[in-house]
Motif scaffolding. Sequence first.
Motif, PDB file in Angstrom:
ATOM      1  N   TYR A  27       0.802  -1.284   0.006  1.00 49.44           N
ATOM      2  CA  TYR A  27       0.040  -0.108  -0.017  1.00 49.44           C
ATOM      3  C   TYR A  27       0.900   1.421  -0.232  1.00 49.44           C
ATOM      4  O   TYR A  27       0.476   2.378  -0.452  1.00 49.44           O
ATOM      5  N   SER A  28       1.923   1.184   0.569  1.00 50.35           N
ATOM      6  CA  SER A  28       3.103   2.491   0.838  1.00 50.35           C
ATOM      7  C   SER A  28       4.132   2.370  -0.220  1.00 50.35           C
ATOM      8  O   SER A  28       4.955   1.556  -0.062  1.00 50.35           O
ATOM      9  N   GLY A  29       4.203   3.478  -1.045  1.00 54.28           N
ATOM     10  CA  GLY A  29       5.174   3.575  -1.961  1.00 54.28           C
ATOM     11  C   GLY A  29       6.514   3.941  -1.074  1.00 54.28           C
ATOM     12  O   GLY A  29       7.455   3.680  -1.526  1.00 54.28           O
ATOM     13  N   ARG A  30       6.282   4.716   0.128  1.00 55.18           N
ATOM     14  CA  ARG A  30       7.487   4.990   0.925  1.00 55.18           C
ATOM     15  C   ARG A  30       8.294   3.967   1.543  1.00 55.18           C
ATOM     16  O   ARG A  30       9.384   3.697   1.399  1.00 55.18           O
ATOM     17  N   PHE A  31       7.349   2.782   1.867  1.00 55.43           N
ATOM     18  CA  PHE A  31       8.181   1.539   2.399  1.00 55.43           C
ATOM     19  C   PHE A  31       8.359   0.825   1.262  1.00 55.43           C
ATOM     20  O   PHE A  31       9.515  -0.105   1.252  1.00 55.43           O
ATOM     21  N   ARG A  32       8.012   0.805   0.022  1.00 50.69           N
ATOM     22  CA  ARG A  32       8.493   0.080  -1.117  1.00 50.69           C
ATOM     23  C   ARG A  32      10.059   0.625  -1.425  1.00 50.69           C
ATOM     24  O   ARG A  32      10.689  -0.253  -1.846  1.00 50.69           O
ATOM     25  N   ARG A  64      -4.878   0.543  10.268  1.00 45.84           N
ATOM     26  CA  ARG A  64      -6.167  -0.165  10.124  1.00 45.84           C
ATOM     27  C   ARG A  64      -6.522  -0.251   8.805  1.00 45.84           C
ATOM     28  O   ARG A  64      -7.162  -1.231   8.307  1.00 45.84           O
ATOM     29  N   PHE A  65      -6.039   0.730   8.014  1.00 45.53           N
ATOM     30  CA  PHE A  65      -6.518   0.713   6.536  1.00 45.53           C
ATOM     31  C   PHE A  65      -5.665  -0.548   5.826  1.00 45.53           C
ATOM     32  O   PHE A  65      -6.454  -1.150   4.910  1.00 45.53           O
ATOM     33  N   CYS A  66      -4.855  -0.589   6.219  1.00 43.31           N
ATOM     34  CA  CYS A  66      -3.700  -1.713   5.471  1.00 43.31           C
ATOM     35  C   CYS A  66      -4.161  -3.115   5.736  1.00 43.31           C
ATOM     36  O   CYS A  66      -4.506  -3.995   5.110  1.00 43.31           O
ATOM     37  N   TYR A  67      -4.619  -3.305   7.067  1.00 38.88           N
ATOM     38  CA  TYR A  67      -5.103  -4.450   7.552  1.00 38.88           C
ATOM     39  C   TYR A  67      -6.297  -4.845   7.531  1.00 38.88           C
ATOM     40  O   TYR A  67      -7.169  -5.784   7.641  1.00 38.88           O
ATOM     41  N   ASN A  68      -7.276  -3.776   6.935  1.00 36.78           N
ATOM     42  CA  ASN A  68      -8.509  -3.977   6.554  1.00 36.78           C
ATOM     43  C   ASN A  68      -8.777  -4.019   5.116  1.00 36.78           C
ATOM     44  O   ASN A  68      -9.804  -3.462   4.400  1.00 36.78           O
ATOM     45  N   GLU A  90       3.089   8.026   0.752  1.00 32.49           N
ATOM     46  CA  GLU A  90       2.923   7.786  -0.783  1.00 32.49           C
ATOM     47  C   GLU A  90       2.023   6.554  -0.959  1.00 32.49           C
ATOM     48  O   GLU A  90       2.162   5.652  -1.644  1.00 32.49           O
ATOM     49  N   MET A  91       0.670   6.762  -0.356  1.00 31.06           N
ATOM     50  CA  MET A  91      -0.397   5.791  -0.741  1.00 31.06           C
ATOM     51  C   MET A  91      -1.116   6.274  -1.693  1.00 31.06           C
ATOM     52  O   MET A  91      -2.372   6.013  -1.718  1.00 31.06           O
ATOM     53  N   ASN A  92      -0.598   6.773  -2.905  1.00 29.11           N
ATOM     54  CA  ASN A  92      -1.517   7.045  -3.971  1.00 29.11           C
ATOM     55  C   ASN A  92      -1.043   6.495  -5.524  1.00 29.11           C
ATOM     56  O   ASN A  92      -1.380   6.643  -6.219  1.00 29.11           O
ATOM     57  N   LYS A  93      -0.699   5.236  -5.111  1.00 32.55           N
ATOM     58  CA  LYS A  93       0.160   4.333  -6.326  1.00 32.55           C
ATOM     59  C   LYS A  93      -0.107   3.030  -5.927  1.00 32.55           C
ATOM     60  O   LYS A  93       0.411   2.146  -6.405  1.00 32.55           O
ATOM     61  N   SER A  94      -1.514   2.644  -5.385  1.00 33.62           N
ATOM     62  CA  SER A  94      -1.576   1.192  -5.119  1.00 33.62           C
ATOM     63  C   SER A  94      -2.073   0.698  -6.552  1.00 33.62           C
ATOM     64  O   SER A  94      -2.362   0.903  -7.560  1.00 33.62           O
ATOM     65  N   VAL A  95      -1.909  -0.977  -6.587  1.00 32.47           N
ATOM     66  CA  VAL A  95      -2.178  -1.508  -7.711  1.00 32.47           C
ATOM     67  C   VAL A  95      -3.852  -1.318  -7.880  1.00 32.47           C
ATOM     68  O   VAL A  95      -3.943  -1.215  -9.186  1.00 32.47           O
ATOM     69  N   PHE A  96      -4.503  -1.323  -6.963  1.00 33.48           N
ATOM     70  CA  PHE A  96      -5.753  -1.308  -7.062  1.00 33.48           C
ATOM     71  C   PHE A  96      -6.420   0.085  -6.890  1.00 33.48           C
ATOM     72  O   PHE A  96      -6.124   0.711  -5.789  1.00 33.48           O
ATOM     73  N   GLU A  97      -7.267   0.664  -7.723  1.00 35.26           N
ATOM     74  CA  GLU A  97      -7.496   1.951  -7.828  1.00 35.26           C
ATOM     75  C   GLU A  97      -8.591   2.117  -6.229  1.00 35.26           C
ATOM     76  O   GLU A  97      -8.551   3.149  -5.702  1.00 35.26           O
TER      77      GLU A  97
END
Length: 542
Positions: A27-32, A64-68, A90-97
């Motif tokens: 979910y997070s581009g920063r962590f990637r 919560r967002f990530c685990y849900n 940087e949670m604006n580049k998720s694979v799913f819209e």
Amino acid sequence: MDVCCDLEVDVNGEGVFMVNKELFCSYSGRFRKLFGKSGSTGKNLKVIFHDFPGGAETFELIARFCYNNGSIEISPTNLTALYSAASFMEMNKSVFESENLVKQIEKSLEEISYWTWSELLLALKKNQAFIVSVNSSVVLQKCLDTLVGRLILAAEASPCPSISSPESFGFRISCDSRSTESLKTSCFRVSWWFEDLSSLSQSVIEMALRSMISWKFDHGTISRFLFHYQKSKFVHAQSGEKSKIMGMVIDVLHSLDHWSIPYKSLLGILRVSINLNIHKSTRSKLEAMIGSRLDEATLDNLLIPSSAGVSCLYDVNLVLRCLKFFLSRGLSQVSNDRLMKLARLVDLYLAEIAPDPSLKASKFTALATALPDSSRESYDEMYHAMDMYLEVHTDLSEEETFQICSALNYEKLSPEACLHLTKNQKFPSRSAVQALLSHQGKLTGLEHASKYPSSCSSSPCYYPNYGTIGLKGESSDRNMLSAGEFDVMTDNEKLRTHLQGMQCRVTELEKVCHKMQTQMAKMMKSKSTGNINARSLPKLCS
């Protein structure tokens, strides 16, 4: 299904979270960026954040967002915090819209027009801490624009109290058309939102007011809110807080139309701000607003005590600066009535400060000469102030005395003032001569008026503290006309006798001048030979 927690996250020192690295990376581009390329593995992975938006509380929402499975309830209370944190992660580049948190928040913002007034206020209060975050500014501005839009609609609506209040949009106050208090609600219709907005932080309030100004909101109402805000916040504020509040209030007021601001309130702000540590540029803005309308002030308004450590009783420098601001736009922009009104005020102020033994001659002269000659029809009041000043300041140099007297226009002194000056030993002889010459001109005019009464106006000529001279009745009243002529001729005989005495004084002064010039020549010659030291001589005959 158990999820491995293989990543330790320290959030601003407020809390430590054990999370699944792979899940957060999805979910997070920063962590990637942190783990994707390095392929880091193991049980000792740790990330430390020092500037995570919203701290541990907001990171918990992200978790919560990530685990849900990329889902979370977005409300006015958490929208700004979520948006700021999601942008940071940087949670604006998720694979799913559908799992793109930034997109979800932006979609929720599209429904902001349906929020109630209370929800808008709550959103601003809960998330005003994020005003320093660049990423959250879009959300905050959207909330503020919506709130200001409601205020504008309320102001433009029907005068019914409920329509001009937030409940007209489904907020909180109901309308009772039968209420006998309807006549008392006119002020409320304008100020119903003052308390609500005052509960926000100073930074958010300033943003809201700037938005109001850009939307052409009524400047008079904005100024009223600022004065309300300043008074309500000063009750429990410390000195440092008061300075910040006052600085913001003045800065916003300066961006308004100055004529929409109550002048009395500006003067009140000035007195309150005197002992506060306000930036020099901010204080200058306040003085500019006051100075541009200085003719509206009263004598009491100008009698502001000097700050600690200054020997003068009153802050004369402040008045001089305000006068400078008044004249800064040019005399062509100021009506003659305003200019003459201000001159009368300055003359009263001069008379009030003249007895102050600590007032320097340069300051008194600067005030006396600040306004042009055209602003005064009479210089009697200024002469009165000068007389008091010279009475107290007996140690002035001859040059300082001449500089003070140079502000007088002897042609605009009344006959009584001219007579008084010719006898006034506190004034230099040169001033006495000028007053004498002016008085002779006035005397000639009076004699001409007595010989040719038909050329005079039927209205009496009045001189302050001197009496009425001229025709007091209609031409048919012969007795009154004769009495008037007799009074003038009697007065003229007295004046002619006084003039003869003054002419003798002038002759004596000329002799003194000649002697002083001779002495000066001798002393200058002695100085050139080095026999004696030169001394400062009066400039009476220079």
